[in-house]
Design a protein around this motif. Structure first.
Motif, PDB file in Angstrom:
ATOM      1  N   GLY A  61       0.821  -1.211   0.000  1.00 29.77           N
ATOM      2  CA  GLY A  61       0.000   0.000   0.000  1.00 29.77           C
ATOM      3  C   GLY A  61       0.855   1.262   0.000  1.00 29.77           C
ATOM      4  N   ALA A  62       1.920   1.256   0.812  1.00 32.02           N
ATOM      5  CA  ALA A  62       2.826   2.414   0.858  1.00 32.02           C
ATOM      6  C   ALA A  62       3.534   2.584  -0.484  1.00 32.02           C
ATOM      7  CB  ALA A  62       3.844   2.236   1.975  1.00 32.02           C
ATOM      8  N   LEU A  63       3.903   1.473  -1.115  1.00 35.88           N
ATOM      9  CA  LEU A  63       4.555   1.552  -2.426  1.00 35.88           C
ATOM     10  C   LEU A  63       3.602   2.141  -3.468  1.00 35.88           C
ATOM     11  CD1 LEU A  63       6.392  -1.889  -2.534  1.00 35.88           C
ATOM     12  CD2 LEU A  63       7.411   0.348  -2.161  1.00 35.88           C
ATOM     13  N   ARG A  64       2.349   1.705  -3.439  1.00 34.88           N
ATOM     14  CA  ARG A  64       1.373   2.238  -4.405  1.00 34.88           C
ATOM     15  C   ARG A  64       1.107   3.715  -4.162  1.00 34.88           C
ATOM     16  NH1 ARG A  64      -0.753  -3.054  -3.880  1.00 34.88           N
ATOM     17  NH2 ARG A  64      -2.026  -2.451  -2.106  1.00 34.88           N
ATOM     18  N   ARG A  65       1.030   4.132  -2.884  1.00 38.17           N
ATOM     19  CA  ARG A  65       0.822   5.564  -2.581  1.00 38.17           C
ATOM     20  C   ARG A  65       1.995   6.400  -3.079  1.00 38.17           C
ATOM     21  NH1 ARG A  65      -1.361   3.365   2.076  1.00 38.17           N
ATOM     22  NH2 ARG A  65       0.601   3.531   3.203  1.00 38.17           N
ATOM     23  N   GLU A  66       3.217   5.910  -2.825  1.00 34.99           N
ATOM     24  CA  GLU A  66       4.394   6.644  -3.295  1.00 34.99           C
ATOM     25  C   GLU A  66       4.401   6.723  -4.816  1.00 34.99           C
ATOM     26  OE1 GLU A  66       9.279   6.556  -3.131  1.00 34.99           O
ATOM     27  OE2 GLU A  66       8.143   5.047  -2.006  1.00 34.99           O
ATOM     28  N   ARG A  67       4.009   5.642  -5.477  1.00 27.39           N
ATOM     29  CA  ARG A  67       3.968   5.627  -6.942  1.00 27.39           C
ATOM     30  C   ARG A  67       2.965   6.651  -7.468  1.00 27.39           C
ATOM     31  NH1 ARG A  67       1.642   3.462 -11.410  1.00 27.39           N
ATOM     32  NH2 ARG A  67       3.052   2.658 -12.999  1.00 27.39           N
ATOM     33  N   ARG A  68       1.773   6.712  -6.857  1.00 23.88           N
ATOM     34  CA  ARG A  68       0.767   7.703  -7.290  1.00 23.88           C
ATOM     35  C   ARG A  68       1.284   9.127  -7.090  1.00 23.88           C
ATOM     36  NH1 ARG A  68      -3.106   4.203  -4.877  1.00 23.88           N
ATOM     37  NH2 ARG A  68      -2.973   5.438  -2.963  1.00 23.88           N
ATOM     38  N   THR A  69       1.934   9.378  -5.960  1.00 21.06           N
ATOM     39  CA  THR A  69       2.473  10.717  -5.683  1.00 21.06           C
ATOM     40  C   THR A  69       3.535  11.099  -6.706  1.00 21.06           C
ATOM     41  OG1 THR A  69       2.059  10.364  -3.330  1.00 21.06           O
ATOM     42  CG2 THR A  69       3.583  12.124  -3.917  1.00 21.06           C
ATOM     43  N   ILE A  70       4.408  10.161  -7.016  1.00 22.82           N
ATOM     44  CA  ILE A  70       5.474  10.442  -7.986  1.00 22.82           C
ATOM     45  C   ILE A  70       4.887  10.648  -9.372  1.00 22.82           C
ATOM     46  CG2 ILE A  70       7.504   9.461  -9.112  1.00 22.82           C
ATOM     47  CD1 ILE A  70       8.255   8.258  -6.422  1.00 22.82           C
ATOM     48  N   LEU A  71       3.866   9.864  -9.737  1.00 23.91           N
ATOM     49  CA  LEU A  71       3.221  10.060 -11.042  1.00 23.91           C
ATOM     50  C   LEU A  71       2.620  11.457 -11.159  1.00 23.91           C
ATOM     51  CD1 LEU A  71       1.477   6.650 -11.781  1.00 23.91           C
ATOM     52  CD2 LEU A  71       3.238   7.762 -13.143  1.00 23.91           C
ATOM     53  N   LYS A  72       1.978  11.925 -10.080  1.00 28.02           N
ATOM     54  CA  LYS A  72       1.410  13.286 -10.101  1.00 28.02           C
ATOM     55  C   LYS A  72       2.510  14.332 -10.232  1.00 28.02           C
ATOM     56  CE  LYS A  72      -2.736  12.238  -7.465  1.00 28.02           C
ATOM     57  NZ  LYS A  72      -3.425  12.423  -6.178  1.00 28.02           N
ATOM     58  N   ALA A  73       3.606  14.145  -9.496  1.00 26.96           N
ATOM     59  CA  ALA A  73       4.723  15.090  -9.582  1.00 26.96           C
ATOM     60  C   ALA A  73       5.330  15.075 -10.977  1.00 26.96           C
ATOM     61  CB  ALA A  73       5.783  14.745  -8.540  1.00 26.96           C
ATOM     62  N   ARG A  74       5.420  13.888 -11.584  1.00 27.95           N
ATOM     63  CA  ARG A  74       5.959  13.777 -12.950  1.00 27.95           C
ATOM     64  C   ARG A  74       5.081  14.523 -13.936  1.00 27.95           C
ATOM     65  NH1 ARG A  74       4.515  10.258 -16.877  1.00 27.95           N
ATOM     66  NH2 ARG A  74       5.994   9.985 -18.556  1.00 27.95           N
ATOM     67  N   GLU A  75       3.763  14.336 -13.834  1.00 27.05           N
ATOM     68  CA  GLU A  75       2.843  15.041 -14.733  1.00 27.05           C
ATOM     69  C   GLU A  75       2.977  16.550 -14.570  1.00 27.05           C
ATOM     70  OE1 GLU A  75      -1.048  13.549 -13.908  1.00 27.05           O
ATOM     71  OE2 GLU A  75      -0.529  11.524 -14.564  1.00 27.05           O
ATOM     72  N   GLN A  76       3.102  17.009 -13.324  1.00 24.63           N
ATOM     73  CA  GLN A  76       3.259  18.444 -13.075  1.00 24.63           C
ATOM     74  C   GLN A  76       4.564  18.965 -13.676  1.00 24.63           C
ATOM     75  OE1 GLN A  76       0.975  20.476 -11.729  1.00 24.63           O
ATOM     76  NE2 GLN A  76       2.347  22.159 -12.214  1.00 24.63           N
TER      77      GLN A  76
END
Length: 181
Positions: free
Chosen positions: A33-48
């Motif tokens: 779960g922590a890995l998936r949350r970190e992945r979602r956060t990084i994906l959002k930062a990448r898009e930004q």
């Protein structure tokens, strides 16, 4: 009495060092779960960052002044984020493959994770073939020569090889002719 301040300092340091022994670091693998949350956060930062890089490029085009170092820095940040996303994907795949152990045996009974044998029928389960020690019942790899638990020889007995030869057709069984009649 003669004092040696240098020796006193060395003694104090060694006493402090012996008193302050740091506990060994125990690192646990992060939860999926922590890995998936970190992945979602990084994906959002990448898009930004991609949007920001596009806006920066557009503004540089409008003003006809390109600054390569700014573009290169933005691209490096995006590539670093993508590498971390790939690392997270690999860790998530490893967790998923570890959990894909057989959940049921061929007989239909549930098999606990990490078990070598079915609790219902006794069949070996898992990726690698496993046998049980004839002396103590400890699970062993199929190619083991001796049991790690009791030291008993794990190889097949000579009588077992003779039975296999008889079944294969080397010698007909005495009751086989009567059955065919």
């Amino acid at each position: 009495m003669v004092r040696f301040p240098l020796l006193d300092r060395i003694r104090r340091r060694s006493e402090r060092a012996s008193q302050e022994v740091p506990a060994p670091l125990v690192r646990r693998a992060p939860s999926p779960g922590a890995l998936r949350r970190e992945r979602r956060t990084i994906l959002k930062a990448r898009e930004q960052r991609i949007r920001d890089l596009g806006g920066l490029t557009l503004e540089m085009y409008r003003r006809s002044t390109f600054r390569d170092e700014l573009l290169i820095e933005g691209c490096r940040e995006i590539v670093a984020l993508e590498e971390r996303i790939n690392d997270l994907d690999a860790m998530l795949a490893a967790v998923a493959s570890a959990r894909r152990a057989p959940t049921t045996c061929e007989c239909g009974a549930p098999v606990a994770w990490g078990s070598h044998f079915c609790g219902n029928c006794g069949r070996p389960v898992g990726a690698e073939p496993v046998i049980a020690c004839e002396n103590c019942g400890h699970p062993l790899p199929a190619d083991a020569k001796f049991c790690a638990a009791c030291g008993h020889e794990a190889g097949p007995k000579e009588g077992a090889e003779e039975k296999v030869g008889a079944i294969a057709g080397d010698e007909p069984e005495p009751g086989a002719e009567a059955w065919e009649r």
